[in-house]
Design a protein around this motif. Structure first.
Motif, PDB file in Angstrom:
ATOM      1  N   VAL A 130       0.808  -1.211   0.000  1.00  0.00           N
ATOM      2  CA  VAL A 130       0.000   0.000   0.000  1.00  0.00           C
ATOM      3  C   VAL A 130       0.847   1.270   0.000  1.00  0.00           C
ATOM      4  CG1 VAL A 130      -0.286  -0.028   2.523  1.00  0.00           C
ATOM      5  CG2 VAL A 130      -1.961   1.170   1.084  1.00  0.00           C
ATOM      6  N   ARG A 131       1.911   1.320   0.788  1.00  0.00           N
ATOM      7  CA  ARG A 131       2.705   2.549   0.805  1.00  0.00           C
ATOM      8  C   ARG A 131       3.389   2.762  -0.533  1.00  0.00           C
ATOM      9  NH1 ARG A 131       8.100   4.543   4.155  1.00  0.00           N
ATOM     10  NH2 ARG A 131       7.705   6.765   3.814  1.00  0.00           N
ATOM     11  N   ALA A 132       3.916   1.709  -1.117  1.00  0.00           N
ATOM     12  CA  ALA A 132       4.604   1.844  -2.401  1.00  0.00           C
ATOM     13  C   ALA A 132       3.657   2.374  -3.468  1.00  0.00           C
ATOM     14  CB  ALA A 132       5.186   0.496  -2.821  1.00  0.00           C
ATOM     15  N   VAL A 133       2.416   1.888  -3.464  1.00  0.00           N
ATOM     16  CA  VAL A 133       1.446   2.321  -4.467  1.00  0.00           C
ATOM     17  C   VAL A 133       1.080   3.793  -4.259  1.00  0.00           C
ATOM     18  CG1 VAL A 133      -0.904   1.977  -5.313  1.00  0.00           C
ATOM     19  CG2 VAL A 133       0.541   0.007  -4.828  1.00  0.00           C
ATOM     20  N   ARG A 200      10.142   1.647  -3.928  1.00  0.00           N
ATOM     21  CA  ARG A 200      10.081   0.617  -2.884  1.00  0.00           C
ATOM     22  C   ARG A 200      10.396   1.252  -1.517  1.00  0.00           C
ATOM     23  NH1 ARG A 200      10.310  -4.866  -3.782  1.00  0.00           N
ATOM     24  NH2 ARG A 200      11.189  -4.538  -5.860  1.00  0.00           N
ATOM     25  N   PRO A 201       9.501   2.072  -0.980  1.00  0.00           N
ATOM     26  CA  PRO A 201       9.738   2.649   0.349  1.00  0.00           C
ATOM     27  C   PRO A 201       9.593   1.586   1.436  1.00  0.00           C
ATOM     28  CG  PRO A 201       7.528   3.164  -0.379  1.00  0.00           C
ATOM     29  CD  PRO A 201       8.195   2.475  -1.540  1.00  0.00           C
ATOM     30  N   VAL A 202      10.042   1.908   2.636  1.00  0.00           N
ATOM     31  CA  VAL A 202       9.821   1.018   3.772  1.00  0.00           C
ATOM     32  C   VAL A 202       8.313   0.784   3.908  1.00  0.00           C
ATOM     33  CG1 VAL A 202      10.017   0.780   6.275  1.00  0.00           C
ATOM     34  CG2 VAL A 202      11.902   1.761   4.954  1.00  0.00           C
ATOM     35  N   PRO A 203       7.870  -0.481   3.937  1.00  0.00           N
ATOM     36  CA  PRO A 203       6.420  -0.747   3.946  1.00  0.00           C
ATOM     37  C   PRO A 203       5.711  -0.200   5.179  1.00  0.00           C
ATOM     38  CG  PRO A 203       7.663  -2.720   3.368  1.00  0.00           C
ATOM     39  CD  PRO A 203       8.665  -1.716   3.857  1.00  0.00           C
ATOM     40  N   ALA A 204       4.417   0.015   5.031  1.00  0.00           N
ATOM     41  CA  ALA A 204       3.592   0.433   6.166  1.00  0.00           C
ATOM     42  C   ALA A 204       3.495  -0.717   7.162  1.00  0.00           C
ATOM     43  CB  ALA A 204       2.203   0.827   5.689  1.00  0.00           C
TER      44      ALA A 204
END
Length: 361
Positions: A130-133, A200-204
Motif C-alpha cells: 500500500v505505501r509503495a502504491v 520501494r519505500p519502507v512498507p507500512a
C-alpha cells in the motif's frame, strides 16, 4: 529576487572582489542566505564574510566591508548593512515580492508547475504494497506537474480499497515492461520510457485505511522513503502537534481571513509587507521544491515544505485583519494578499499529494 537568485548575487559579489584583487580566496560553491535573526536588518542576511575570513586571512568585518559595495550595486538590492561579527544584511526592491504574490494569485493552484522535465518519460514501478502504491501515485502527480510523461505499474492489481479509499491510480499491472507508455492525455502515442524507476519505500507496518484518505496518504507520504511510517490516530487529531492539521488549518485560516476581510469591506492588494521575508522566501522556493521532488521521486520533500510554509503563514495571519476600531490600510491589504498566496501554495501542494484542502476546519 528568490533566495537562490540572491545566493548567486552574493557569489557574484565575491567573484568581483577576487577579480579586483581585494580578496584572495576561492569562490565557494554556495552562499547561504536566510531571513535575518534578532538584531538583523533588511530582508535577508548572509554569513559569507565569516565563511571567507579564515581563507582570506582577514577579520570577518573587513571581508564584509570589502563585499558590501559589490552587493549594494547589484540589481534588485536597495541596501546593505553589516551587523554583528560580520553578517551582511540585504534589503531588496519591494517590487520583487509584489510580483511574486501577483504571480501566485494569477496562476493559482498551478503555481510551481513547469516544463522543467518536459521530454522525459518515466515509469514508476512498485510492489503490491500500500505505501509503495501511494508513493508512486503521488510521485507521478508531481512529475506530471513538471512536464514529464509518466506511467505507473504494480506487480499486481491494487486492492479495490486502495483505489476507492486512498484514491490511487495505477496504469498497468505485471512486470515493468507490461504496459504501453502513456502520453499526457492518457493515450499511447508517447515514446518508449527512458527512465524506469522502482518505487520501494519502507512498507507500512499496519493497514492505513482506517485513517481515511487524507490522513492515510499523509502518514504514508510525509516520512522519507527510508523511514518507517507511523500509522496511528495521531494523524487525525485537531491540534498543533499534528503536521497535517497545521497545513490544512493554515490553508483554512487563509480562506477565513479573506471572508472576514470582505465583511470589513476590503480585499487583497499585493504590496510590500515588512517583516515577511521568511514567508515570501518560502513561497518563492516552491517551484524549486516541486522540481526537486519530481526529480528525486520524493513526495516527502513537498510534504515537509508544506509544513514549513504553514508554520510561517500561521505566524503571519494574526496581523492580517485590523484590530478594534482600526481601519483597513494598504498594509492590511498587502498582508491579506500574502496570506492568500500562502493558502494557494498550501492548497496546490496538498492537491499534488492527493490530499483535500478544505476551506473550513
Amino acid at each position: 529576487m528568490t533566495p537562490v537568485e540572491l545566493s548567486r548575487t552574493v557569489l557574484h559579489a565575491v567573484r568581483r572582489a577576487v577579480d579586483e584583487g581585494e580578496l584572495s580566496v576561492t569562490v565557494p560553491a554556495r552562499a547561504v542566505v536566510e531571513p535575518p535573526g534578532p538584531g538583523g536588518w533588511g530582508d535577508y542576511a548572509t554569513n559569507i564574510a565569516l565563511q571567507l575570513a579564515r581563507p582570506a586571512g582577514q577579520p570577518p568585518l573587513l571581508v564584509a566591508e570589502v563585499l558590501r559595495p559589490y552587493l549594494a550595486g547589484a540589481d534588485g538590492v536597495t541596501g546593505v548593512q553589516i551587523t554583528g561579527p560580520g553578517f551582511l544584511n540585504i534589503a531588496l526592491d519591494g517590487a520583487a515580492s509584489v510580483g511574486l504574490v501577483q504571480r501566485i494569485l494569477r496562476e493559482g493552484l498551478r503555481y510551481g508547475h513547469s516544463d522543467a522535465l518536459a521530454g522525459q518519460v518515466v515509469q514508476l514501478h512498485c510492489p503490491h504494497e500500500v505505501r509503495a502504491v501511494v508513493v508512486a501515485d503521488a510521485a507521478a502527480r508531481i512529475l506530471r506537474s513538471q512536464g514529464a510523461l509518466v506511467r505507473t505499474s504494480c506487480t499486481a492489481r491494487p486492492e479495490p480499497e486502495w483505489e476507492s479509499v486512498l484514491g490511487v491510480r495505477v496504469d498497468a499491472y505485471g512486470g515493468p515492461d507490461a504496459p504501453a507508455p502513456l502520453d499526457a492525455h492518457g493515450g499511447s502515442d508517447a515514446p518508449a520510457p527512458v527512465d524506469v524507476v522502482t518505487v520501494r519505500p519502507v512498507p507500512a507496518p499496519t493497514d492505513p485505511l482506517p485513517l481515511g484518505r487524507d490522513a492515510a496518504r499523509w502518514a504514508l507520504l510525509q516520512p522519507a522513503a527510508h523511514d518507517r511510517p507511523r500509522i496511528n490516530a495521531d494523524h487525525l487529531v485537531q491540534r498543533e502537534g499534528n503536521p497535517l492539521f497545521r497545513v490544512r488549518y493554515a490553508h483554512a485560516r487563509s480562506r477565513a481571513v479573506t471572508r472576514n476581510a470582505a465583511d470589513l469591506g476590503f480585499a487583497a492588494d499585493p504590496g510590500r509587507v515588512p517583516d515577511a521575508a521568511h514567508v515570501e522566501a518560502l513561497l518563492a522556493d516552491h517551484p524549486r521544491i516541486l522540481t526537486a521532488a519530481a526529480r528525486d521521486r520524493a513526495p516527502d520533500r513537498l510534504a515537509r515544505h508544506l509544513v514549513t510554509v504553514a508554520d510561517a503563514a500561521l505566524a503571519l495571519l494574526p496581523a492580517v485583519l485590523p484590530c478594534g476600531e482600526e481601519k483597513p490600510s494598504a498594509a492590511h491589504r498587502a498582508r491579506l494578499a500574502l496570506a492568500e498566496a500562502a493558502g494557494t501554495v498550501l492548497a496546490g501542494g496538498l492537491a499534488l499529494l492527493g490530499i483535500d484542502a478544505p476551506d473550513h476546519l
